[in-house]
Design an enzyme around this catalytic site. Structure first.
Site, mmCIF file in Angstrom:
data_model
loop_
_atom_site.group_PDB
_atom_site.id
_atom_site.type_symbol
_atom_site.label_atom_id
_atom_site.label_comp_id
_atom_site.label_asym_id
_atom_site.label_seq_id
_atom_site.Cartn_x
_atom_site.Cartn_y
_atom_site.Cartn_z
ATOM 1 C CG HIS A 55 -2.076 0.933 1.140
ATOM 2 N ND1 HIS A 55 -2.110 2.007 0.282
ATOM 3 C CD2 HIS A 55 -3.261 0.974 1.818
ATOM 4 C CE1 HIS A 55 -3.246 2.662 0.424
ATOM 5 N NE2 HIS A 55 -3.964 2.046 1.345
ATOM 6 C CG HIS A 108 -5.355 5.960 -0.831
ATOM 7 N ND1 HIS A 108 -6.072 4.790 -0.674
ATOM 8 C CD2 HIS A 108 -5.363 6.233 -2.158
ATOM 9 C CE1 HIS A 108 -6.500 4.380 -1.854
ATOM 10 N NE2 HIS A 108 -6.079 5.237 -2.778
ATOM 11 C CE1 TYR A 128 -4.126 5.674 5.871
ATOM 12 C CE2 TYR A 128 -4.536 4.947 3.627
ATOM 13 C CZ TYR A 128 -5.009 5.351 4.856
ATOM 14 O OH TYR A 128 -6.361 5.456 5.080
#
Length: 375
Positions: free
Chosen positions: A179, A182, A184
């Site tokens: 990931h 977004h 993070y």
């Protein structure tokens, strides 16, 4: 020429039903379940309800499931005791059962490995005493209330991602997704707005990829050569929907090239509306540009099958069923390889089965109440 509903349905079934091979993994069709945080795993352990949730969608034809974000084994990785973890004996045993159930249902599955960085607030579970970490201690909104990471912190996080990937292969998953989107942790290093470092991990766009590229390389080293490594990234951030990693294709290429070289097999280009062009002078969306610049396989995502983006869902609004024609045009043009579906699959576990069978007239509008259940 006017396309009839019947012709659209037949076209959707034909285009989306094609198998695709991602490194050593053959996925039975082009439909991906997008990762969506659900918070139904007390103690970070996915239980029978989580197992059934994923297996039901695999049985209904989803080719590749990307799980909700799962915390890697670093004390600062997450901020909730109900989000699943990808470390710990009980947690991994739960995930092994999920993977087995998805395989029995005919699907493939990868966990999304996650560290939320400075999105985590001090004192949050599952490790309330752990500091919140980020490249420069900055949250996406510009406030400074986290701890800049030392080299030891960086090494520990890299090790946690690599261990999680090795565990994923060991317990039967088909690949992993990192990931990097977004706002993070990985994205916080990629974005100039949160990365103000002056060492090897900060500076120009290529330097800002160093942390993520080292994670990719460490993961690649711990898994089999044929084990797919996906990398999700975005321009937009939580708390900054208009943020951009790259203003031009050249800047985007500078960011993606080191990641591809480090071992990414598939990029997952996250947008809120897949049909919007990414840069002036071209109709290509972010996924289309990613494929053009890297030559890698790419997943596109963003309000697929619905009329309206997901932000409204968090405000309690639903969304009507949307046309798939634009999506199918792009896939026929080989703009990207797979498409991830989010809210439409939350609403209707049978979404893929209906689309693959040409039953578009049976698709359901999205009701925001779907966020509150694990059906």
């Amino acid at each position: 020429m006017t396309v009839t509903a019947s012709e659209s349905a037949s076209r959707a079934a034909r285009i989306l039903s094609r198998p695709v091979t991602l490194n050593g993994l053959t996925v039975p069709n082009r439909i991906v379940m997008a990762p969506m945080t659900r918070m139904f795993s007390p103690g970070g352990v996915p239980g029978e309800d989580v197992l059934s949730y994923y297996a039901r969608r695999a049985a209904a034809g989803v080719g590749l499931i990307v799980t909700e974000g799962t915390y890697v084994g670093h004390d600062s990785a997450g901020g909730s005791g109900r989000v699943p973890r990808f470390h710990g004996e009980e947690q991994l045993a739960g995930w092994a059962k999920v993977a087995e159930a998805v395989h029995q249902a005919g699907g493939t599955i990868v966990p999304q490995l996650w560290h939320i960085g400075t999105v985590r607030k001090q004192g949050q579970n599952p490790h309330p005493d752990a500091p919140s970490h980020g490249p420069s201690g900055l949250r996406v909104n510009g406030t400074e209330d986290a701890t800049p990471m030392t080299q030891a912190d960086i090494d520990a996080v890299i090790g946690a991602f690599a261990q999680a990937a090795a565990d994923a292969e060991r317990i039967g998953f088909d690949g992993v997704e990192l990931h990097g989107a977004h706002g993070y942790l990985l994205d916080q290093f990629l974005w100039a707005g949160t990365n103000r470092r002056t060492d090897a991990y900060g500076g120009d766009p290529v330097a800002r990829t160093q942390f993520a590229a080292e994670i990719v390389a460490a993961v690649r080293e711990r898994v089999s050569p044929e084990f797919p490594v996906l990398f999700r990234y975005s321009q937009w951030k939580q708390e900054a929907y208009d943020a951009r990693l790259a203003e031009t294709p050249e800047e985007l290429e500078a960011i993606l090239t080191p990641l591809a070289a480090a071992g990414v097999d598939v990029f997952h280009a996250s947008t809120r509306r897949y049909w919007l062009p990414e840069f002036e002078g071209s109709d290509l969306n972010l996924a289309g540009w990613t494929k053009k610049l890297t030559g890698k396989q790419v997943v596109s995502v963003g309000s697929v099958g619905l009329d309206g983006d997901f932000i409204k869902a968090f405000q309690g609004e639903g969304a009507a069923v949307g046309s798939l024609d634009n999506l199918l045009d792009r896939m026929e043009n080989d703009e990207f390889d797979l498409v991830a579906v989010g809210r439409a699959l939350l609403q209707d576990p049978e979404w893929a089965a209906k689309v693959l069978a040409g039953r578009l007239d049976e698709l359901k509008p999205y009701d925001a109440a779907a966020l509150k259940t694990l059906s």
